[in-house]
Design a protein around this motif. Structure first.
Motif, short mmCIF file in Angstrom:
data_model
loop_
_atom_site.label_atom_id
_atom_site.label_comp_id
_atom_site.label_asym_id
_atom_site.label_seq_id
_atom_site.Cartn_x
_atom_site.Cartn_y
_atom_site.Cartn_z
N GLY A 121 0.81 -1.69 -0.08
CA GLY A 121 -0.13 0.29 -0.90
C GLY A 121 0.71 1.09 0.05
N LYS A 122 2.10 1.23 -0.47
CA LYS A 122 2.93 2.39 -0.65
C LYS A 122 2.25 3.46 -1.70
CE LYS A 122 6.67 0.17 -2.20
NZ LYS A 122 5.79 -1.16 -2.07
N THR A 123 1.83 3.25 -2.36
CA THR A 123 0.97 3.87 -3.00
C THR A 123 -0.58 4.36 -3.15
OG1 THR A 123 1.65 2.18 -5.18
CG2 THR A 123 0.33 4.48 -5.91
N GLU A 124 -1.31 3.72 -1.92
CA GLU A 124 -2.42 4.30 -1.39
C GLU A 124 -2.08 5.34 -0.37
OE1 GLU A 124 -4.27 2.18 -3.02
OE2 GLU A 124 -6.09 3.86 -1.68
N LEU A 125 -1.13 5.16 -0.04
CA LEU A 125 0.11 6.14 1.64
C LEU A 125 0.06 7.25 0.34
CD1 LEU A 125 -0.18 5.47 4.33
CD2 LEU A 125 2.34 4.98 3.48
N TYR A 126 0.85 7.81 -0.19
CA TYR A 126 1.62 8.79 -1.39
C TYR A 126 0.26 9.21 -1.71
CZ TYR A 126 5.96 5.98 -2.60
OH TYR A 126 6.56 4.90 -2.73
N HIS A 127 -0.77 8.83 -2.00
CA HIS A 127 -1.98 9.43 -2.55
C HIS A 127 -2.77 10.18 -1.64
CE1 HIS A 127 -3.09 6.83 -6.72
NE2 HIS A 127 -1.51 7.19 -6.31
N ALA A 128 -2.53 9.18 -0.39
CA ALA A 128 -3.53 10.35 0.92
C ALA A 128 -2.25 10.87 1.57
CB ALA A 128 -3.42 8.92 1.92
N LEU A 129 -1.13 11.24 1.22
CA LEU A 129 -0.12 11.75 1.27
C LEU A 129 -0.85 13.50 1.23
CD1 LEU A 129 3.29 10.59 2.55
CD2 LEU A 129 1.64 12.43 3.80
N THR A 130 -0.58 12.31 -0.41
CA THR A 130 -1.15 14.06 -1.58
C THR A 130 -2.42 15.01 -1.19
OG1 THR A 130 0.03 12.74 -2.87
CG2 THR A 130 -1.25 14.29 -4.20
N ALA A 131 -2.94 13.91 -0.89
CA ALA A 131 -4.50 14.69 -0.13
C ALA A 131 -4.43 15.02 0.73
CB ALA A 131 -5.60 13.65 -0.16
N GLU A 132 -3.49 14.85 1.93
CA GLU A 132 -3.68 15.72 3.10
C GLU A 132 -2.49 17.34 2.46
OE1 GLU A 132 -4.11 14.89 5.69
OE2 GLU A 132 -3.68 16.20 6.89
N ALA A 133 -1.27 16.59 2.15
CA ALA A 133 -0.57 17.81 1.29
C ALA A 133 -1.50 19.11 0.85
CB ALA A 133 0.50 17.85 0.20
N LYS A 134 -2.39 18.69 -0.43
CA LYS A 134 -3.28 19.49 -0.59
C LYS A 134 -4.25 19.96 -0.14
CE LYS A 134 -7.41 20.01 -3.46
NZ LYS A 134 -9.07 19.98 -4.39
N ASN A 135 -5.15 19.38 0.97
CA ASN A 135 -5.78 19.95 2.34
C ASN A 135 -4.87 20.63 2.89
OD1 ASN A 135 -8.08 18.28 2.41
ND2 ASN A 135 -7.13 17.17 3.45
N TYR A 152 -9.59 10.68 -5.95
CA TYR A 152 -10.01 11.61 -5.12
C TYR A 152 -9.93 13.35 -4.61
CZ TYR A 152 -7.19 7.24 -2.85
OH TYR A 152 -6.95 6.43 -2.56
N GLY A 153 -10.19 14.04 -5.84
CA GLY A 153 -10.72 14.67 -6.10
C GLY A 153 -8.81 16.15 -6.44
N ILE A 154 -7.78 15.18 -6.79
CA ILE A 154 -6.87 15.89 -6.73
C ILE A 154 -6.04 15.96 -8.35
CG2 ILE A 154 -4.32 15.69 -6.52
CD1 ILE A 154 -4.94 13.73 -4.41
N ARG A 155 -6.11 17.46 -8.39
CA ARG A 155 -5.98 17.85 -10.47
C ARG A 155 -4.62 17.59 -10.12
NH1 ARG A 155 -7.74 23.21 -8.75
NH2 ARG A 155 -6.03 23.26 -7.24
N VAL A 156 -4.55 16.31 -11.54
CA VAL A 156 -3.10 16.11 -11.18
C VAL A 156 -2.06 16.26 -13.21
CG1 VAL A 156 -1.84 13.82 -11.95
CG2 VAL A 156 -3.83 13.49 -10.63
#
Ligand code: ADP
Ligand code: ZN
Ligand code: ZN
Length: 721
Positions: free
Chosen positions: A218-232, A261-265
């Motif tokens: 779940g490293k990728t999953e974690l990157y995504h969660a972190l990216t979402a957190e950064a966005k917040n 996740y609503g993140i603009r990539v």
């Protein structure tokens, strides 16, 4: 009038002074003349006082854009690359700035149209407007260009619709809105790591983290969660992935997951068009892109508020650029994070010895994910000892009895198999079939490579040569020459054995032509895949349950002190392809050297054990990261000149360089001639790079290199071919 220092975008290091009629900003691109020739340069400094020059200053000829293209953090990064990798600033700028910028290409801004929620009412005379409004309602966020195509004379009506607030014109279509509940609930193990990384993110300071997680943890999953957190937190993320064959597919998949996740990539890789590049770059700069997901050159992009840097598969050799400037994407990512006061997360299932050592020393925080959320155990690894196998196809060892048995069972179950061929830097070598003796260089521990022409065994690092033995020095059995297998041969063998199996060779024209082979595999149109290292990473096929590694041996001549590390990484990565969904996976390693020390670690999935041992070995031999290495490559059309000049340089260097620098060579690398150039190299090892690099550069400048010899310095080299 102001005075500006301008660095031409050429292979030069010095900025030149010009005058400018209007105020300019640092980081702008301007047209200048250098020795009568028109060229583009970057403004490095702006000043109001005249420099005391004894020549007449000329004016710049205009600027390419009204705003800077390089900002403070980028400039610091570019200067770092030039200094550390010893290459001209102008050359680094060429790499750091996309080509379209350097020629001053301008793009028309694109707008998107959408019908607002206001209930529109139209008078009976406004038939056209009503029709267009109706069309726009059916085509949400259509581009203005598209609208124009459909309504060539519609612009005047569109203007009215906009004036009435019936239609809105925006610069960026919103992403397909994903809801937050698409975020998977993290497992306890993931939560713990996430908590620590979130704290680091909130701190708004540089910190380095090694995320060591088994494949599928779940490293990728974690990157995504972190990216979402950064966005917040209102921060942007730079998310680097290695350049691999699958990149486009893998990137698209990652992008989809992030978008949900609503993140603009913004995607960034070598196959983008100029327009796409410009949009991503602009989006990163004005903050409308939350994450730039891209390959190593994305590290040079400007960001509005960069707050997180992620380097996925940090151990990947392809992070190192193979032409000047020979920078390492991972190392620059760390530096960039430092410049932007952001945490940097390096992730891998098989960390590089370099990063592992930093983590062990406590310089990087180490976070471990040992479990797969799927509950699926890591695949079971079996060993096929090829020493006792009979050649099974036209005199060569292709498939062991064990692999054949497992393959048949896999096909009977209607599942898929991947046969992986290890061919990186393949070079013929001599080995003893009985006691697996493979000759090592007594001097530097690299493997000796067989040369047919004079029947010698040669070291490509330090030039040690010995005559090839006919019989094993240990047990006197006849030595055998390894011949590499090709994927065609494996395919031919499989066709003979499994007449009904549908086989896809991933390096074949078929795979490169068939764009959707990935989908075809997912839809189970193929039973067996054959591939090389190019495909080991990123494949995620739920029905793939068996992986066979055809040549799990150290057959590489190209990588010397990193060869076990690379092989181990490959095995773990490729094993991680098996059993990713419900069914458990199996791996068969076919090797001629079952006692090699990495084999035991691979069988046990003991990455920590392997890395600790490998780190200790590197320390013992004082190889990187315990000393810095620089490779000095020379080439010339004339072999004689080359030898002479390299000898001269070698003598000059040895006389002048500090004592603590070890010089290996000169030697002829494995690729001794390329594109009509003869090649030779020297390797330097130093405990003090901060003093050695400038010293080397200084000595190199003092040495008169004839123009028919070209030399290249490669700092922290990864390729020794
Ligand atoms: P890695 O990058 O470490 O190889 P991934 O992030 O791709 O791992 O995760 C592997 C699989 O496990 C994916 O299918 C992913 O959706 C799933 N997964 C990861 N984390 C969770 C979780 N917390 N709950 C359920 N499934 C998860
Ligand atoms: Zn050697
Ligand atoms: Zn022997």
């Amino acid at each position: 009038m102001v005075y500006v220092n301008v660095l031409p975008l050429r292979s030069v290091d010095r900025a030149l002074t010009y005058t400018a009629p209007q105020p300019l900003q640092v980081g702008m691109l301007v047209h200048i003349r250098v020795r009568g020739r028109r060229t583009v340069g970057l403004v490095m400094k702006v000043s109001n006082c005249a420099p005391d020059a004894d020549y007449a200053l000329v004016s710049i000829e205009g600027s390419l854009y009204e705003t800077p293209v390089v900002y403070e953090d980028n400039l610091a990064l570019i200067q770092r690359v030039a200094g550390y990798y010893m290459c001209p600033l102008g050359t680094v700028l060429e790499t750091a700035l996309p080509a379209f910028l350097r020629i001053g290409k301008v793009f028309k801004k694109e707008f998107f149209l959408h019908a607002t929620d206001i209930t529109a009412t139209f008078s009976s005379r406004a038939v056209q407007q009503a029709a267009m409004y109706c069309w726009l309602e059916q085509h949400p966020f259509v581009s203005e260009a598209e609208f124009r195509k459909n309504f060539p004379k519609g612009m005047i009506f569109l203007k009215r619709l906009i004036e009435k607030n019936y239609v809105e014109r925006c610069e960026q279509p919103p992403l397909e809105a994903g809801s937050a509940d698409t975020l998977l609930p993290l497992t306890n193990e993931q939560k713990k790591v996430f908590g620590k990384l979130r704290t680091a993110l909130q701190a708004g300071q540089f910190s380095a983290h090694l995320l060591f997680g088994v494949t599928g943890s779940g490293k990728t999953e974690l990157y995504h969660a972190l990216t979402a957190e950064a966005k917040n937190l209102g921060l942007q993320t730079l998310y680097l992935v290695p350049e691999i064959l699958l990149s486009a597919q893998a990137l698209a998949k990652l992008k989809m997951r992030l978008s949900a996740y609503g993140i603009r990539v913004g995607l960034w890789h070598s196959r983008l068009s100029d327009g796409e590049r410009m949009r991503v770059r602009q989006g990163a700069l004005d903050g409308t892109v939350d994450v730039v997901l891209g390959t190593r050159s994305a590290v040079f992009l400007p960001f509005k508020r960069l707050g997180l840097v992620i380097v996925d598969e940090e151990h990947e050799p392809s992070y190192k650029q193979s032409e000047t400037p020979r920078y390492h994407g991972r190392d620059l990512a760390l530096y960039r994070a430092r410049l932007n006061n952001a945490p940097c997360v390096l992730g891998s299932a098989t960390p590089s010895v370099e990063s592992w050592n930093e983590a062990r020393c406590g310089h990087y925080a180490l976070h471990t994910l040992a479990q797969r959320p799927s509950g699926q155990p890591l695949p079971k690894v079996f060993l096929a000892d090829m020493r006792y196998e009979k050649p099974n196809f036209e005199g060569s060892f292709v498939l062991s009895a064990l692999l054949r048995e497992k393959l048949s069972a896999c096909l009977d179950r209607g599942e898929q198999a991947l046969l992986f061929l290890n061919r990186r830097g393949y070079a013929p070598y001599y080995y003893c079939p009985k006691c697996r003796v493979r000759l090592e260089c007594p001097n530097c521990k690299s493997y000796l490579v067989f040369h047919k022409t004079d029947r010698t065994l040669r070291c490509h690092i330090c030039d040690t040569r010995v005559t090839a033995y006919d019989r094993c020095p240990a047990c006197n059995s006849p030595m055998r020459l390894s011949i590499g297998l090709g994927t065609q041969r494996i395919e031919a063998c499989l066709k003979q054995l499994y007449k009904r199996a549908r086989i896809l060779r991933l390096d074949s024209d078929a795979a490169s032509k068939e764009n959707d082979w990935y989908e075809a595999v997912l839809e189970r149109k193929y039973d067996i895949l054959i591939g090389t290292q190019m495909v080991a990473k990123g494949l995620d096929f739920p029905h793939l349950t068996l992986v066979g590694v055809i040549q799990a041996d150290l057959i590489t001549a190209a990588e010397d002190f990193r060869s076990s590390e690379r092989l181990f990484q490959l095995l773990v990565q490729v094993s991680g392809r098996a059993g990713r969904a419900e069914r458990p996976g199996e791996v068969v390693l076919q090797t001629f050297s079952p006692d090699a020390d990495w084999v035991g670690y691979a069988l046990q999935h003991d990455t920590v054990g392997f890395l600790d041992r490998e780190t200790a070995l590197r320390k013992q031999h004082r190889y990187p990261p315990f000393r810095r290495m620089v490779r000095h490559l020379f080439r010339s059309f004339s072999e004689k000149t080359l030898r002479y000049v390299v000898d001269q340089w070698n003598g000059f260097l040895r006389k002048n360089v500090s004592e603590d620098v070890e010089i290996m060579g000169p030697a002829v690398p494995y690729i001794n001639k390329a594109h009509r150039y003869w090649r030779m190299h020297l390797l330097y090892l130093t405990p003090h790079e901060t003093s050695f690099l400038p010293q080397l550069q200084n000595l190199r400048q003092r040495f008169q290199m004839p123009s028919n010899v070209i030399d290249i310095l490669d700092v922290d080299p990864t390729d020794f071919r």
